[in-house]
Design a protein around this motif. Structure first.
Motif, PDB file in Angstrom:
ATOM      1  N   LYS A 289       0.851  -1.192   0.000  1.00 19.54           N
ATOM      2  CA  LYS A 289       0.000   0.000   0.000  1.00 19.54           C
ATOM      3  C   LYS A 289       0.884   1.239   0.000  1.00 19.54           C
ATOM      4  CE  LYS A 289      -3.632   2.440   2.446  1.00 19.54           C
ATOM      5  NZ  LYS A 289      -4.761   2.323   3.364  1.00 19.54           N
TER       6      LYS A 289
ATOM      7  N   ARG B  84     -11.085   9.704   1.607  1.00 17.69           N
ATOM      8  CA  ARG B  84     -10.973  10.397   2.896  1.00 17.69           C
ATOM      9  C   ARG B  84     -12.099  11.414   3.054  1.00 17.69           C
ATOM     10  NH1 ARG B  84      -4.364  10.982   2.623  1.00 17.69           N
ATOM     11  NH2 ARG B  84      -3.943   8.736   2.712  1.00 17.69           N
TER      12      ARG B  84
ATOM     13  N   LYS C  89      -2.138  -1.602  -3.893  1.00 19.65           N
ATOM     14  CA  LYS C  89      -3.000  -0.420  -3.860  1.00 19.65           C
ATOM     15  C   LYS C  89      -2.171   0.841  -3.995  1.00 19.65           C
ATOM     16  CE  LYS C  89      -6.123   1.692  -0.618  1.00 19.65           C
ATOM     17  NZ  LYS C  89      -6.488   1.770   0.760  1.00 19.65           N
TER      18      LYS C  89
ATOM     19  N   SER D 133     -10.278   5.283  -4.862  1.00 18.13           N
ATOM     20  CA  SER D 133     -11.260   6.347  -5.065  1.00 18.13           C
ATOM     21  C   SER D 133     -10.828   7.390  -6.092  1.00 18.13           C
ATOM     22  CB  SER D 133     -11.566   7.012  -3.725  1.00 18.13           C
ATOM     23  OG  SER D 133     -10.375   7.488  -3.116  1.00 18.13           O
TER      24      SER D 133
ATOM     25  N   TYR E 278     -14.763   0.464  -7.219  1.00 16.38           N
ATOM     26  CA  TYR E 278     -16.045   1.173  -7.138  1.00 16.38           C
ATOM     27  C   TYR E 278     -16.868   0.967  -8.409  1.00 16.38           C
ATOM     28  CZ  TYR E 278     -13.565   3.049  -3.194  1.00 16.38           C
ATOM     29  OH  TYR E 278     -12.848   3.138  -2.031  1.00 16.38           O
TER      30      TYR E 278
HETATM   31  C1  PBG Z   1      -7.811   3.238   5.528  1.00 11.85           C
HETATM   32  C2  PBG Z   1      -7.983   3.089   4.065  1.00 11.85           C
HETATM   33  C3  PBG Z   1      -7.771   4.034   3.055  1.00 11.85           C
HETATM   34  C4  PBG Z   1      -8.187   3.451   1.865  1.00 11.85           C
HETATM   35  C5  PBG Z   1      -8.594   2.152   2.175  1.00 11.85           C
HETATM   36  N1  PBG Z   1      -8.453   1.940   3.530  1.00 11.85           N
HETATM   37  C6  PBG Z   1      -7.310   5.443   3.130  1.00 11.85           C
HETATM   38  C7  PBG Z   1      -5.948   5.761   3.565  1.00 11.85           C
HETATM   39  O1  PBG Z   1      -5.108   4.888   3.796  1.00 11.85           O
HETATM   40  O2  PBG Z   1      -5.704   6.957   3.742  1.00 11.85           O
HETATM   41  C8  PBG Z   1      -8.213   4.125   0.517  1.00 11.85           C
HETATM   42  C9  PBG Z   1      -9.263   3.627  -0.436  1.00 11.85           C
HETATM   43  C10 PBG Z   1      -9.566   4.501  -1.594  1.00 11.85           C
HETATM   44  O3  PBG Z   1      -8.970   5.586  -1.810  1.00 11.85           O
HETATM   45  O4  PBG Z   1     -10.466   4.123  -2.340  1.00 11.85           O
HETATM   46  N2  PBG Z   1      -6.559   3.034   6.029  1.00 11.85           N
END
Ligand code: PBG
Length: 328
Positions: A197, A207, A250, A276, A315
């Protein structure tokens, strides 16, 4: 052998031939559907930066999962929006057996028992600082956070989750969660680790959806530096050694090289999360009429399969299932 004995166009000459020789296909069952859940009744709020995507209350989530199942979608990934009054530094609300997440898991499982329920395990939606860990003097502390994450995973599993998905990027969390699940005799609950990630700006709309943006600084001390590739291989192998069942990469499209490399080096199911910001960009381009929405969507999703993904969190899942069902 050379031209004209070998002609590249021969197997492209008709739609049936192309169908016969195609290596990869997309099916509804490949998808994990992210769901954003809020307290209340009959609530369906569109997320401004994610047109066509909604936060829903549990009564509507119940109807939604029945529909998703009918479309051939077999897995959901749950996220909850927590009110500010329930947020603190330690994510206390995350462990509430009557919390929104725990009730959401029960609701989905009651409605569609066969649906694979996955849950996001991280502190950020519960954190008054909007960070994925406990904050002490401006530092996100690792080991104390891991302790809470392990309890959180057990709480989700007790509520009925099939797979917990830690997205926090703390060190040692997979081992701690695995031990926690074993100790609670929840031995068949799987772990999908967000192992690769990256610290990405593609998470912006998410967010906004959960009101979970970091209140200070950024997430670069725990999420990966996008200038690195070796990190992904090393960290994901460690996660597997610690007991992860599925590894996730991711974001998606900007990280296909990572997916491809992990496919060569790891022997486990790989998931990708088309996040997202990727969804928001395609929606915006399509709204302006700059690209064909559905065709670009399918092309991107196929790229994930080609690069090595077995599961795709996206999505677009419902739209693509509708599209594929209409095609059939
Ligand atoms: C929480 C989390 C996040 C996402 C998935 N789980 C946000 C982050 O790490 O700031 C992002 C998912 C997306 O942008 O669709 N830790």
């Amino acid at each position: 052998m050379m031209y004209p004995l070998q002609r590249n166009r021969r197997l492209r000459s008709s739609s049936s031939l192309r169908n016969l020789v195609r290596e990869f296909e997309i099916y509804p069952k490949d998808f994990i559907v992210p769901l954003f859940i809020v307290e209340g009744e009959n609530i369906k709020e569109e997320i401004p930066s994610m047109p066509g995507y909604y936060r829903m209350s549990l009564d509507l989530i119940e109807k939604e999962v029945a529909l998703l199942w009918e479309l051939g979608l077999q897995s959901v990934l749950l996220f909850v929006k927590v009110s500010d009054t329930r947020k603190d530094n330690k994510g206390t609300e995350a462990l509430n057996p009557e919390g929104l997440m725990q009730r959401a898991i029960q609701t989905v499982k009651r409605k569609v028992p066969e649906m694979v329920v996955m849950t996001d395990v991280a502190l950020d939606p519960y954190s008054s600082y909007g960070h994925d860990g406990i904050v002490e003097e401006g530092i996100i502390v690792n080991d104390a956070t891991v302790e809470v994450l392990s309890q959180m995973a057990v709480s989700h599993a007790e509520a009925g989750a099939d797979i917990v998905a830690p997205s926090d990027m703390m060190d040692g969390r997979i081992l701690s969660i695995r031990k926690g699940l074993e100790a609670a005799q929840l031995v068949d609950v799987g772990i999908m680790s967000y192992g690769a990630k990256y610290a990405s700006s593609f998470y912006g709309p998410f967010r906004e959806a959960l009101d979970s943006a970091p209140g200070f600084g950024n997430k670069k001390t725990y999420q990966m530096d996008f200038g690195n590739r070796f990190d992904a291989v090393v960290e994901c192998q460690r996660d597997l050694d610690e007991g992860a069942d599925i590894i996730m990469v991711k974001p998606g499209i900007a990280y296909l090289d990572i997916l491809h490399e992990l496919k060569q080096k790891l022997h486990c199911p790989l998931a990708v999360y088309q996040v997202s910001g990727e969804y928001a960009m395609l929606k915006a381009a399509a709204e302006k009429g700059f690209v064909n929405y559905e065709l670009v969507m399918l092309e991107q999703l196929m790229a994930f399969k080609r690069a090595g993904a077995t599961l795709i969190a996206s999505y677009h899942a419902k739209e693509v299932a509708l599209f594929l069902n209409n095609e059939a």
